[in-house]
Design a protein around this motif. Structure first.
Motif, PDB file in Angstrom:
ATOM      1  N   LEU A 114      -9.578  17.247   5.483  1.00 56.53           N
ATOM      2  CA  LEU A 114      -9.322  16.107   4.601  1.00 56.53           C
ATOM      3  C   LEU A 114      -8.071  15.348   5.039  1.00 56.53           C
ATOM      4  O   LEU A 114      -7.039  15.956   5.356  1.00 56.53           O
ATOM      5  CB  LEU A 114      -9.149  16.576   3.161  1.00 56.53           C
ATOM      6  N   PRO A 115      -8.121  14.021   5.018  1.00 55.02           N
ATOM      7  CA  PRO A 115      -6.956  13.207   5.425  1.00 55.02           C
ATOM      8  C   PRO A 115      -5.958  13.073   4.282  1.00 55.02           C
ATOM      9  O   PRO A 115      -5.799  11.992   3.691  1.00 55.02           O
ATOM     10  CB  PRO A 115      -7.601  11.866   5.783  1.00 55.02           C
ATOM     11  N   VAL A 116      -5.268  14.168   3.914  1.00 51.91           N
ATOM     12  CA  VAL A 116      -4.335  14.152   2.791  1.00 51.91           C
ATOM     13  C   VAL A 116      -2.924  14.449   3.282  1.00 51.91           C
ATOM     14  O   VAL A 116      -2.708  15.027   4.355  1.00 51.91           O
ATOM     15  CB  VAL A 116      -4.746  15.177   1.713  1.00 51.91           C
ATOM     16  N   ASP A 117      -1.947  14.048   2.449  1.00 54.05           N
ATOM     17  CA  ASP A 117      -0.533  14.183   2.814  1.00 54.05           C
ATOM     18  C   ASP A 117       0.193  15.234   1.986  1.00 54.05           C
ATOM     19  O   ASP A 117       1.165  15.817   2.460  1.00 54.05           O
ATOM     20  CB  ASP A 117       0.167  12.832   2.623  1.00 54.05           C
ATOM     21  N   ASP A 118      -0.265  15.450   0.735  1.00 49.98           N
ATOM     22  CA  ASP A 118       0.444  16.349  -0.170  1.00 49.98           C
ATOM     23  C   ASP A 118      -0.519  17.361  -0.771  1.00 49.98           C
ATOM     24  O   ASP A 118      -1.726  17.105  -0.902  1.00 49.98           O
ATOM     25  CB  ASP A 118       1.103  15.568  -1.311  1.00 49.98           C
ATOM     26  N   LEU A 119       0.059  18.504  -1.162  1.00 50.94           N
ATOM     27  CA  LEU A 119      -0.697  19.561  -1.826  1.00 50.94           C
ATOM     28  C   LEU A 119      -0.014  19.831  -3.162  1.00 50.94           C
ATOM     29  O   LEU A 119       1.193  20.108  -3.209  1.00 50.94           O
ATOM     30  CB  LEU A 119      -0.696  20.825  -0.964  1.00 50.94           C
ATOM     31  N   LYS A 120      -0.779  19.741  -4.268  1.00 51.40           N
ATOM     32  CA  LYS A 120      -0.204  19.911  -5.591  1.00 51.40           C
ATOM     33  C   LYS A 120      -0.778  21.171  -6.216  1.00 51.40           C
ATOM     34  O   LYS A 120      -1.969  21.238  -6.524  1.00 51.40           O
ATOM     35  CB  LYS A 120      -0.521  18.691  -6.459  1.00 51.40           C
ATOM     36  N   LEU A 121       0.055  22.184  -6.398  1.00 43.88           N
ATOM     37  CA  LEU A 121      -0.382  23.479  -6.906  1.00 43.88           C
ATOM     38  C   LEU A 121      -0.530  23.424  -8.421  1.00 43.88           C
ATOM     39  O   LEU A 121       0.320  22.872  -9.129  1.00 43.88           O
ATOM     40  CB  LEU A 121       0.631  24.562  -6.521  1.00 43.88           C
ATOM     41  N   ASP A 122      -1.588  24.023  -8.925  1.00 46.15           N
ATOM     42  CA  ASP A 122      -1.881  23.967 -10.347  1.00 46.15           C
ATOM     43  C   ASP A 122      -0.868  24.764 -11.156  1.00 46.15           C
ATOM     44  O   ASP A 122      -0.300  25.763 -10.698  1.00 46.15           O
ATOM     45  CB  ASP A 122      -3.291  24.517 -10.600  1.00 46.15           C
ATOM     46  N   ARG A 123      -0.681  24.301 -12.418  1.00 47.86           N
ATOM     47  CA  ARG A 123       0.301  24.914 -13.305  1.00 47.86           C
ATOM     48  C   ARG A 123      -0.011  26.371 -13.621  1.00 47.86           C
ATOM     49  O   ARG A 123       0.889  27.130 -13.995  1.00 47.86           O
ATOM     50  CB  ARG A 123       0.394  24.109 -14.602  1.00 47.86           C
ATOM     51  N   ALA A 124      -1.268  26.786 -13.478  1.00 45.74           N
ATOM     52  CA  ALA A 124      -1.634  28.169 -13.798  1.00 45.74           C
ATOM     53  C   ALA A 124      -0.862  29.162 -12.941  1.00 45.74           C
ATOM     54  O   ALA A 124      -0.598  30.290 -13.378  1.00 45.74           O
ATOM     55  CB  ALA A 124      -3.136  28.356 -13.599  1.00 45.74           C
ATOM     56  N   PHE A 125      -0.480  28.773 -11.728  1.00 40.22           N
ATOM     57  CA  PHE A 125       0.266  29.671 -10.836  1.00 40.22           C
ATOM     58  C   PHE A 125       1.775  29.457 -10.951  1.00 40.22           C
ATOM     59  O   PHE A 125       2.565  30.367 -10.677  1.00 40.22           O
ATOM     60  CB  PHE A 125      -0.158  29.435  -9.388  1.00 40.22           C
ATOM     61  N   PRO A 161       0.814  -1.230   0.000  1.00 39.53           N
ATOM     62  CA  PRO A 161       0.000   0.000   0.000  1.00 39.53           C
ATOM     63  C   PRO A 161       0.836   1.264   0.000  1.00 39.53           C
ATOM     64  O   PRO A 161       0.445   2.268  -0.603  1.00 39.53           O
ATOM     65  CB  PRO A 161      -0.828  -0.129   1.278  1.00 39.53           C
ATOM     66  N   ALA A 162       1.993   1.246   0.648  1.00 39.42           N
ATOM     67  CA  ALA A 162       2.826   2.447   0.706  1.00 39.42           C
ATOM     68  C   ALA A 162       3.353   2.833  -0.665  1.00 39.42           C
ATOM     69  O   ALA A 162       3.807   3.966  -0.858  1.00 39.42           O
ATOM     70  CB  ALA A 162       3.992   2.225   1.668  1.00 39.42           C
ATOM     71  N   ALA A 163       3.293   1.910  -1.631  1.00 39.28           N
ATOM     72  CA  ALA A 163       3.781   2.202  -2.972  1.00 39.28           C
ATOM     73  C   ALA A 163       2.699   2.813  -3.863  1.00 39.28           C
ATOM     74  O   ALA A 163       2.947   3.067  -5.038  1.00 39.28           O
ATOM     75  CB  ALA A 163       4.321   0.930  -3.614  1.00 39.28           C
ATOM     76  N   LEU A 164       1.500   3.041  -3.320  1.00 38.03           N
ATOM     77  CA  LEU A 164       0.391   3.627  -4.091  1.00 38.03           C
ATOM     78  C   LEU A 164       0.070   5.023  -3.567  1.00 38.03           C
ATOM     79  O   LEU A 164      -0.046   5.226  -2.359  1.00 38.03           O
ATOM     80  CB  LEU A 164      -0.853   2.740  -3.990  1.00 38.03           C
ATOM     81  N   HIS A 165      -0.028   5.966  -4.510  1.00 39.82           N
ATOM     82  CA  HIS A 165      -0.316   7.360  -4.172  1.00 39.82           C
ATOM     83  C   HIS A 165      -1.584   7.774  -4.925  1.00 39.82           C
ATOM     84  O   HIS A 165      -1.621   7.735  -6.153  1.00 39.82           O
ATOM     85  CB  HIS A 165       0.869   8.225  -4.582  1.00 39.82           C
ATOM     86  N   LEU A 166      -2.639   8.153  -4.216  1.00 37.16           N
ATOM     87  CA  LEU A 166      -3.909   8.538  -4.834  1.00 37.16           C
ATOM     88  C   LEU A 166      -4.119  10.041  -4.707  1.00 37.16           C
ATOM     89  O   LEU A 166      -3.853  10.624  -3.655  1.00 37.16           O
ATOM     90  CB  LEU A 166      -5.073   7.799  -4.175  1.00 37.16           C
ATOM     91  N   GLU A 167      -4.621  10.651  -5.787  1.00 37.96           N
ATOM     92  CA  GLU A 167      -4.852  12.090  -5.793  1.00 37.96           C
ATOM     93  C   GLU A 167      -6.314  12.394  -6.116  1.00 37.96           C
ATOM     94  O   GLU A 167      -6.927  11.718  -6.935  1.00 37.96           O
ATOM     95  CB  GLU A 167      -3.948  12.778  -6.813  1.00 37.96           C
ATOM     96  N   VAL A 168      -6.827  13.439  -5.471  1.00 39.85           N
ATOM     97  CA  VAL A 168      -8.194  13.908  -5.721  1.00 39.85           C
ATOM     98  C   VAL A 168      -8.142  15.396  -6.003  1.00 39.85           C
ATOM     99  O   VAL A 168      -7.224  16.090  -5.558  1.00 39.85           O
ATOM    100  CB  VAL A 168      -9.116  13.634  -4.514  1.00 39.85           C
ATOM    101  N   THR A 169      -9.127  15.874  -6.748  1.00 33.71           N
ATOM    102  CA  THR A 169      -9.182  17.296  -7.065  1.00 33.71           C
ATOM    103  C   THR A 169     -10.076  18.023  -6.071  1.00 33.71           C
ATOM    104  O   THR A 169     -10.831  17.414  -5.310  1.00 33.71           O
ATOM    105  CB  THR A 169      -9.728  17.516  -8.485  1.00 33.71           C
ATOM    106  N   GLU A 170     -10.010  19.337  -6.116  1.00 32.45           N
ATOM    107  CA  GLU A 170     -10.836  20.149  -5.214  1.00 32.45           C
ATOM    108  C   GLU A 170     -12.328  20.059  -5.548  1.00 32.45           C
ATOM    109  O   GLU A 170     -13.161  20.536  -4.789  1.00 32.45           O
ATOM    110  CB  GLU A 170     -10.404  21.611  -5.294  1.00 32.45           C
ATOM    111  N   ALA A 190      -3.245  12.935  -1.861  1.00 28.37           N
ATOM    112  CA  ALA A 190      -2.879  14.307  -2.212  1.00 28.37           C
ATOM    113  C   ALA A 190      -4.081  15.023  -2.811  1.00 28.37           C
ATOM    114  O   ALA A 190      -4.969  14.400  -3.394  1.00 28.37           O
ATOM    115  CB  ALA A 190      -1.720  14.326  -3.199  1.00 28.37           C
ATOM    116  N   VAL A 191      -4.090  16.377  -2.679  1.00 26.20           N
ATOM    117  CA  VAL A 191      -5.076  17.225  -3.347  1.00 26.20           C
ATOM    118  C   VAL A 191      -4.419  17.767  -4.610  1.00 26.20           C
ATOM    119  O   VAL A 191      -3.393  18.448  -4.553  1.00 26.20           O
ATOM    120  CB  VAL A 191      -5.535  18.386  -2.443  1.00 26.20           C
ATOM    121  N   ASP A 192      -5.014  17.450  -5.780  1.00 25.42           N
ATOM    122  CA  ASP A 192      -4.455  17.843  -7.069  1.00 25.42           C
ATOM    123  C   ASP A 192      -5.085  19.144  -7.546  1.00 25.42           C
ATOM    124  O   ASP A 192      -6.203  19.500  -7.154  1.00 25.42           O
ATOM    125  CB  ASP A 192      -4.709  16.719  -8.079  1.00 25.42           C
ATOM    126  N   ASP A 193      -4.376  19.866  -8.431  1.00 23.97           N
ATOM    127  CA  ASP A 193      -4.867  21.109  -9.044  1.00 23.97           C
ATOM    128  C   ASP A 193      -5.321  22.108  -7.986  1.00 23.97           C
ATOM    129  O   ASP A 193      -6.325  22.819  -8.171  1.00 23.97           O
ATOM    130  CB  ASP A 193      -6.025  20.810 -10.003  1.00 23.97           C
TER     131      ASP A 193
END
Length: 744
Positions: free
Chosen positions: A649-660, A598-607, A632-635
């Motif tokens: 939200l129980p998330v570990d990472d924050l992914k900033l969108d390319r627009a910024f 499981p530690a080898a799987l990373h799931l991302e969701v959008t806002e 992680a939270v994507d975009d």
């Protein structure tokens, strides 16, 4: 031949000769009755269908023939002639068998008789019996019948004929006034037989009856018709059709009117009707009154059924059938009528409301939406529920500008929150507008164009879109074709993944990749996700598609790990995936199937999940995280960013969108957003991932601000797995890395 001989015998010259040769006349009469009985019996024995009915008829005719033979052979030569004789009882025995035969045929053809048909039968039978009773009972008094057995037999003859007349006409009514050949010949033959009996009675009473005359011809004709009816080939039940509705309604009324005339006739003729005739006529009229009341009730039920068939049960609005009727009726036909427009309204994400809060609340929401749309449409058009969460509006006297204005008003009305069980639900919608004749000359084209415009509004998040004519129609066909081909492609395993490297800024090493889903179309080549993912989301295929991508990603992770690349694979989930409470189970099964921890799987969701059932999504994410999967939270920054949700939200990472990120080296505002977001992520205990790095200057600024991971074209474009692996081997030795699979 016998019929011809009987007719010839009625001619005066021939009749004079037969009077001198009574033996020939008697033989001819016996032959007619015996032959008729034998032919009907033969039909009953040779043909299985309706055998019971024709056996009964053969029995009745045989008794009648036996009575005739016995009369000619024995009774006629006695002096005085006995009355009643054995022949009388044989003749009377014909009637019960005749009644039973008619009813047997009727029951074989009518398995279920409606109340209205029973009343029609009552009206017809009573009317026919009333008129027959006038003939048979006219001038008859109690003294006419004598006494004892003589009276019983004398009464039995007219009563039997009266009843037979009622049975015949009543059976016709009970058969829905059907006129197939068997029924027509049989009823006509038995009716002529009854008429001949009445004529014989009148001739006997008047003293003008002549043996072998035209009355005997009528009896012979009647027997011939009954025999012909017996030997008719029955029509299949599927070919039997009732008479036209007008006939079925008109005949009972005519019979009732005739019964009324019969009742009034005694005052016109200054002669009193027989009591039986008056009672029977009154019965027919009473039946007609009840029949009329039933007809009124049936018409009301038919009207209600017609209204219900064109009304939506849930909302009370016209349904699709009624909508199409109105559209076809009111569509301008080029005769100078003003233009009209059609709007198709589809609620966004209604399925998730149903899944999250239950169908009961979803139904209540539809009722409230219908009420609000009705108020907003007002007198400007006709509103209908077309099915599910789709509504339609017909706008009369509306050009494109007017229709678009009305549609925007409907959208504004829908965007006000709906208060349901102390829950304020915000509902958005996509509305497509098509105008006649610009976008379609007939109702089907107009609806298709409006539907295409609605899908365009949904895909572009425009709210309202106006059809563009042929281009919209082509786009709609292309969309449907693509969707069906995608279904086939999922069955055939035509999805593939391309990978874009991701770098850890602190070490400069490539520690991850973003893998973009592609569709290897057999004819169109490589299809990018922006073409098919919106269709998959709208058609409910995202769950199936996500599981296939998860399989491909974990299979690749297994291969990389086996070759020394311990990559962490991340799959980007859509918001609809997070409404599926079975998702954690599917993920656990896939991890076990490919032997990936499981530690080898990373799931991302959008806002986007913040716009839907956040509570359910949070529960699904928490279950996934408890399994050891990183989230992680994507975009981030492009949707409805909320610090409260981000904290919950129980998330570990924050992914900033390319627009910024793309212009953070040259745009002060973008730079301030990126820098503050890095600080926010670190303060919340999360890693910061920046996507869209296009130049070295942006990379330097991100390194300066302490960003954790970056990706973009500056590092590499997306590549298939084999080319990415070769690229990675050239860049650095094999060691642990992170790989991300994203669905966008």
């Amino acid at each position: 031949m016998l019929l011809i001989a009987q007719v010839a015998g009625a001619v005066p010259v021939v009749r004079s000769w037969l009077e001198g040769h009574s033996g020939a006349r008697d033989l001819l009469q016996d032959a007619v009755y015996l032959l008729a009985a034998a032919l009907v019996l033969a039909r009953a024995l040779l043909v299985r269908q309706d055998r019971g009915a024709w056996l009964l008829m053969a029995a009745g005719l045989s008794l009648y023939a036996a009575g005739t033979v016995y009369w000619i052979a024995v009774v006629v030569d006695l002096d005085p002639t006995p009355y009643p004789s054995v022949s009388d009882f044989m003749w009377l025995a014909y009637y019960p068998f005749a009644y039973a035969a008619v009813f047997r045929l009727l029951s074989a053809r009518q398995s279920r008789i409606r109340a209205s048909s029973w009343l029609d039968g009552l009206i017809a039978a009573a009317c026919a019996a009333a008129f027959a009773s006038v003939v048979f009972l006219n001038g008859v008094t109690a003294d006419s019948f004598g006494s004892g057995l003589t009276m019983l037999v004398s009464v039995a003859y007219p009563v039997a004929d009266i009843v037979l007349a009622g049975v015949l006409v009543g059976s016709w009514a009970l058969s829905n006034w059907r006129l197939d050949r068997v029924w027509t010949l049989l009823l006509t033959g038995m009716g002529i037989n009854t008429a001949a009996n009445a004529l014989r009675m009148l001739e006997t009473t008047s003293g003008v009856y002549i043996p072998g005359g035209w009355t005997d011809v009528l009896w012979t004709v009647a027997l011939a018709l009954i025999v012909a009816a017996a030997w008719q080939r029955p029509r299949p039940s599927a070919e039997r059709r009732p008479a036209r509705a007008l006939v079925g309604m008109l005949l009972p009324a005519v019979l009732a009117y005739a019964s009324m005339l019969l009742l009034f006739s005694d005052s016109w003729r200054h002669r009193e009707l027989p009591l039986a005739s008056s009672v029977l006529a009154a019965t027919a009229i009473t039946g007609a009154i009840v029949r009329m009341l039933l007809t009124v009730r049936a018409v009301e039920k038919l009207s209600d059924a017609r209204r219900q068939a064109r009304t939506d049960d849930l909302t009370g609005l016209p349904n699709r059938r009624r909508f199409l009727e109105i559209l076809r009726r009111d569509l301008p036909d080029g005769d100078g009528k003003p233009s009209m427009a059609v709007a198709i309204i589809d609620l966004d994400r209604f399925k998730e409301i149903n899944d999250s809060f239950g169908h009961h609340l979803g139904d209540r929401l539809l009722q409230m939406v219908a009420a609000r749309l009705s108020e907003a449409v007002g007198d400007d058009g006709e509103l209908a529920r077309l099915g599910g969460d789709e509504f339609g509006v017909i706008m009369h006297d509306a050009d494109t500008a007017c229709a678009q204005k009305i549609a925007l008003g409907l959208l504004t009305a829908l965007r006000r929150p709906f208060d349901l069980d102390q829950i304020a639900l915000h509902v958005d919608a996509s509305i497509g507008v098509a105008v006649h004749p610009d976008h379609g000359a007939d109702h089907s084209m107009l609806l298709r164009q409006a539907g295409n415009a609605m899908y365009a509004a949904k895909n572009d998040h425009r709210g309202v879109a106006v059809a563009t004519g042929v281009a919209d129609d082509v786009a709609g066909r292309q969309r449907l074709t693509t969707l069906e081909e995608l279904r086939v492609g999922l069955d055939r395993g035509e999805l593939t993944l391309h990978y874009q490297p991701q770098m850890h800024l602190a070490t400069g090493a490539v520690t991850g990749v973003e893998a973009l889903v592609r569709w290897e179309h057999p004819r169109r080549g490589l299809v990018f996700p922006d073409v098919f993912l919106p269709l998959a989301e709208h058609a409910g295929l995202m769950g199936r598609l996500t599981l296939q991508v998860l399989d491909i990603a974990l299979a690749q992770s297994r291969d990389w790990r086996a070759s020394g690349l311990n990559l962490i694979v991340a799959v980007n989930l859509s918001a609809s995936n997070l409404q599926d409470t079975t998702l954690p189970g599917h993920v656990a099964d896939a991890l076990a199937r490919y032997d990936v921890p499981p530690a080898a799987l990373h799931l991302e969701v959008t806002e986007e999940i913040l716009m839907r059932d956040a509570a359910r999504a949070t529960a699904v994410l928490a279950e996934l995280r408890a399994m050891g999967v990183r989230l992680a939270v994507d975009d981030y920054g492009t949707g409805y960013s909320s610090l409260a949700y981000l904290h919950a939200l129980p998330v570990d990472d924050l992914k900033l969108d390319r627009a910024f990120v793309t212009h953070c080296d040259s745009d002060p505002r973008s730079a301030a957003i990126v820098k503050s977001t890095v600080e926010l992520a670190h303060n919340l205990g999360m890693r910061m991932i920046a996507e869209g790095v296009e130049c070295e200057a942006a990379l330097d600024r991100l390194r300066e601000w302490g960003c954790d991971l970056v990706q973009g074209y500056h590092l590499s474009r997306p590549q298939p797995a084999d080319r990415f692996t070769a690229w990675l081997d050239e860049r650095q030795p094999r060691r642990g890395a992170e790989a991300e699979i994203a669905l966008h």
